[in-house]
Write an enzyme that holds these catalytic residues in place. Structure first.
Site, short mmCIF file in Angstrom:
data_model
loop_
_atom_site.label_atom_id
_atom_site.label_comp_id
_atom_site.label_asym_id
_atom_site.label_seq_id
_atom_site.Cartn_x
_atom_site.Cartn_y
_atom_site.Cartn_z
N LYS A 131 34.95 36.60 52.06
CA LYS A 131 35.50 35.55 52.85
C LYS A 131 35.22 34.48 52.00
O LYS A 131 33.73 33.80 51.60
CB LYS A 131 34.59 35.12 54.28
CG LYS A 131 34.91 34.40 55.12
CD LYS A 131 34.61 34.73 56.00
CE LYS A 131 34.52 33.90 57.13
NZ LYS A 131 33.34 33.71 58.20
N ASP A 157 33.39 25.66 57.97
CA ASP A 157 34.56 26.02 58.52
C ASP A 157 33.87 24.84 60.00
O ASP A 157 32.67 24.32 61.03
CB ASP A 157 33.73 27.36 59.43
CG ASP A 157 34.26 27.82 60.66
OD1 ASP A 157 35.52 27.58 61.46
OD2 ASP A 157 34.22 28.82 61.13
N LYS A 215 32.88 24.04 66.84
CA LYS A 215 31.93 23.83 67.01
C LYS A 215 30.85 23.00 67.08
O LYS A 215 31.38 21.58 66.84
CB LYS A 215 30.90 24.64 64.99
CG LYS A 215 31.36 25.65 65.04
CD LYS A 215 31.19 26.59 63.35
CE LYS A 215 31.64 27.26 63.22
NZ LYS A 215 30.93 28.38 63.61
N ASP A 245 29.96 29.20 54.88
CA ASP A 245 30.66 29.92 55.02
C ASP A 245 31.74 30.74 54.28
O ASP A 245 32.44 31.77 54.15
CB ASP A 245 31.84 29.47 56.66
CG ASP A 245 31.68 31.08 57.81
OD1 ASP A 245 31.16 31.25 57.76
OD2 ASP A 245 33.13 30.75 58.59
N ASP A 247 37.52 30.02 66.08
CA ASP A 247 36.39 29.85 65.20
C ASP A 247 36.75 31.55 64.72
O ASP A 247 35.15 31.61 63.77
CB ASP A 247 35.37 29.49 66.34
CG ASP A 247 33.94 28.99 65.55
OD1 ASP A 247 34.00 28.63 64.34
OD2 ASP A 247 33.03 28.90 66.03
N GLU A 303 38.01 33.36 62.44
CA GLU A 303 39.07 32.98 61.15
C GLU A 303 38.78 33.85 60.91
O GLU A 303 39.70 34.03 59.85
CB GLU A 303 39.01 31.41 60.91
CG GLU A 303 38.40 30.33 59.87
CD GLU A 303 36.70 31.08 60.41
OE1 GLU A 303 35.87 31.57 59.42
OE2 GLU A 303 36.21 31.31 61.71
N ARG A 338 37.88 36.82 60.39
CA ARG A 338 38.37 38.36 60.11
C ARG A 338 40.26 38.13 59.44
O ARG A 338 40.43 39.23 59.23
CB ARG A 338 37.96 38.93 61.63
CG ARG A 338 38.59 38.11 62.73
CD ARG A 338 37.88 38.50 63.75
NE ARG A 338 36.72 38.37 63.91
CZ ARG A 338 35.57 38.67 65.05
NH1 ARG A 338 35.65 38.54 65.43
NH2 ARG A 338 34.40 37.46 64.79
#
Length: 459
Positions: free
Chosen positions: A227, A232, A239, A250, A309, A311, A313
């Site tokens: 990933k 993010d 967030k 992230d 949020d 995202e 996956r």
């Protein structure tokens, strides 16, 4: 620069490791003056204690470093706790450790030299270590270099580590090892059927992309998927500021698979390696994807967006579908995916899910041997209903909050049809400094995977 071992030298200062259980015997074998010096200085061989034994002219004759008791398992890389306190110099480890304990000590010494000083001007101490006898120097240096690469990538702020810079890091690694690296970027993602990657990253001025690196022409096929969400914001489900503070990490899954890829390639592991990294920034503007949208993935499965949020996956789903089309012998994904995993096992353990019995057997043993702890979590089939909304095939953010790491893993499993699959839901960060592991970016699970590969792939 990744730390490496120094050339053996007669001038290297002996660094003598001592267990609490062996302290009396160690002192009994020393001249009376030396033994009295260590006793009077209070050296007790507990973890993190060091004591220098001086020559008559005041120079250092040897340094004794405590590594705790034989049964102590609470501290990894115990020798590094003392090594961090050493004055400048070149040291040669003198130890009774053998096997995996010796490897851990050697790796701990190298990792204790790691500093993320890209933005600092203060000089560091000039410390070096000679490799202890009995270790595979090239292997230990490859492990250290892979881990340091991972740390550097995670520690770099998003201003200097966006999708373009992550692509550059992958390209540099490919060039180093003679691998190939291709990139699909921007709207071309749609043309080549990677809609989820493009959708997640389209609101950022830094174009989303899929990085695809390949190395090796013979042996079993292993595909690593990481990933690469370089920052993010949470998207339209923005967030709060406190939750956004660490979001430079992230892309920790991408950083970890690149570190693992280095370890594999540097040791000429006899396999065919592919690394896929969906690199995006989850930002906010008028083109951002919305809660309630239904997206069609590369695999053809529809996904209802109940939280922008969630995202990670989504971008992994397209990359996993691509990986599965090639039918490798094993697919491994790594991602800083859920806060639920941290609640379950804390920041120090790398939880993993696997559909492969050989991996389930090999990983825990390999983790114990490499000081890289992991913990198996279940692909619990009865929870599948939680990721199935009313109007689409899949829900990217099931309501209720229960089993968040498991449902995320089940979501990803839908995109791997027949290939043996292992997924890591890692944290990628040390919140508190520990021996050989400073506060900041951290690789998790890579050494354990590397050590498990021979059994899993039949190498």
């Amino acid at each position: 620069m990744s730390p490496t071992f120094a050339t053996p030298s007669a001038n290297a200062i002996p660094l003598i490791s001592v267990k609490i259980d062996d302290l009396d015997a160690t002192l009994a074998n020393l001249p009376n003056a030396a033994a009295s010096w260590l006793r009077n200085r209070g050296f007790n061989a507990s973890i993190g204690t060091i004591e220098a034994l001086p020559n008559a002219d005041g120079t250092i004759k040897a340094v004794y470093v405590g590594i705790g008791s034989k049964g102590q398992s609470r501290v990894r890389f115990a020798i590094a706790a003392g090594a961090a306190k050493l004055p400048s110099g070149t040291y040669a480890l003198d130890t009774m450790l053998t096997g995996s304990a010796l490897d851990e000590a050697a790796l701990g010494l190298l990792l204790s030299l790691y500093k993320f000083d890209r933005y600092k001007s203060a000089p560091n101490k000039d410390i070096a270590f000679v490799a202890p006898a009995g270790v595979d120097v090239a292997r230990i240096e490859a492990l250290a270099a892979g881990e340091c690469l991972t740390r550097d990538l995670i520690n770099t702020p998003a201003s200097d580590m966006g999708p373009d810079e992550l692509q550059h890091a992958a390209t540099m690694l490919a060039d180093q090892h003679g691998a190939s690296c291709t990139v699909i970027q921007g709207d071309e993602l749609l043309n080549q059927n990677h809609p989820l990657i493009q959708t997640v990253g389209r609101a950022s001025p830094r174009a989303p992309r899929l990085i695809d690196m390949s190395w090796g022409t013979t042996g079993p096929k292993l595909t690593l998927v990481g990933k690469g969400v370089c920052f993010d914001t949470g998207g339209l489900n923005l967030k709060p500021g406190a939750s956004m503070g660490l979001m430079k990490k992230d892309m920790g899954g991408a950083a970890t698979v690149l570190g693992l890829a280095h370890m594999i390639m540097a040791q000429k592991t006899p396999l065919q390696l592919r690394v896929l990294i969906p690199a995006v920034e989850n930002s906010v503007d008028g083109s951002a994807f919305r809660p309630g949208d239904v997206l069609i993935s590369r695999k053809g499965l529809s996904v209802e967006i109940n939280n922008t949020d969630a995202e990670g996956r989504l971008v992994l789903a397209d990359a996993l579908a691509l990986a599965d089309e090639d039918k490798p012998d094993h697919i491994i994904s790594m991602a800083t995916l859920t806060g639920a995993a941290r609640v379950a096992v804390g920041p120090d353990l790398a939880p993993f899910y696997t559909t492969d019995d050989a991996m389930a057997r090999a990983l825990p043993q390999a983790a114990a041997e490499t000081a890289d702890p992991v913990w198996q979590m279940p692909f619990h089939d009865p929870y599948e209903v939680m990721i199935e909304p009313q109007i689409a095939d899949l829900d990217n953010a099931p309501a209720g909050g229960f089993a968040g790491s498991i449902t995320a893993a089940l979501f990803l499993r839908r995109f791997v049809t027949d290939t043996p699959y292992t997924h890591f839901d890692i944290y990628g960060w040390n919140p508190v400094a520990a021996p050989a592991r400073p506060k900041g970016g951290a690789g998790m699970g890579a050494r354990a995977v590397l050590a498990a590969l021979p059994e899993v792939l039949g190498l």
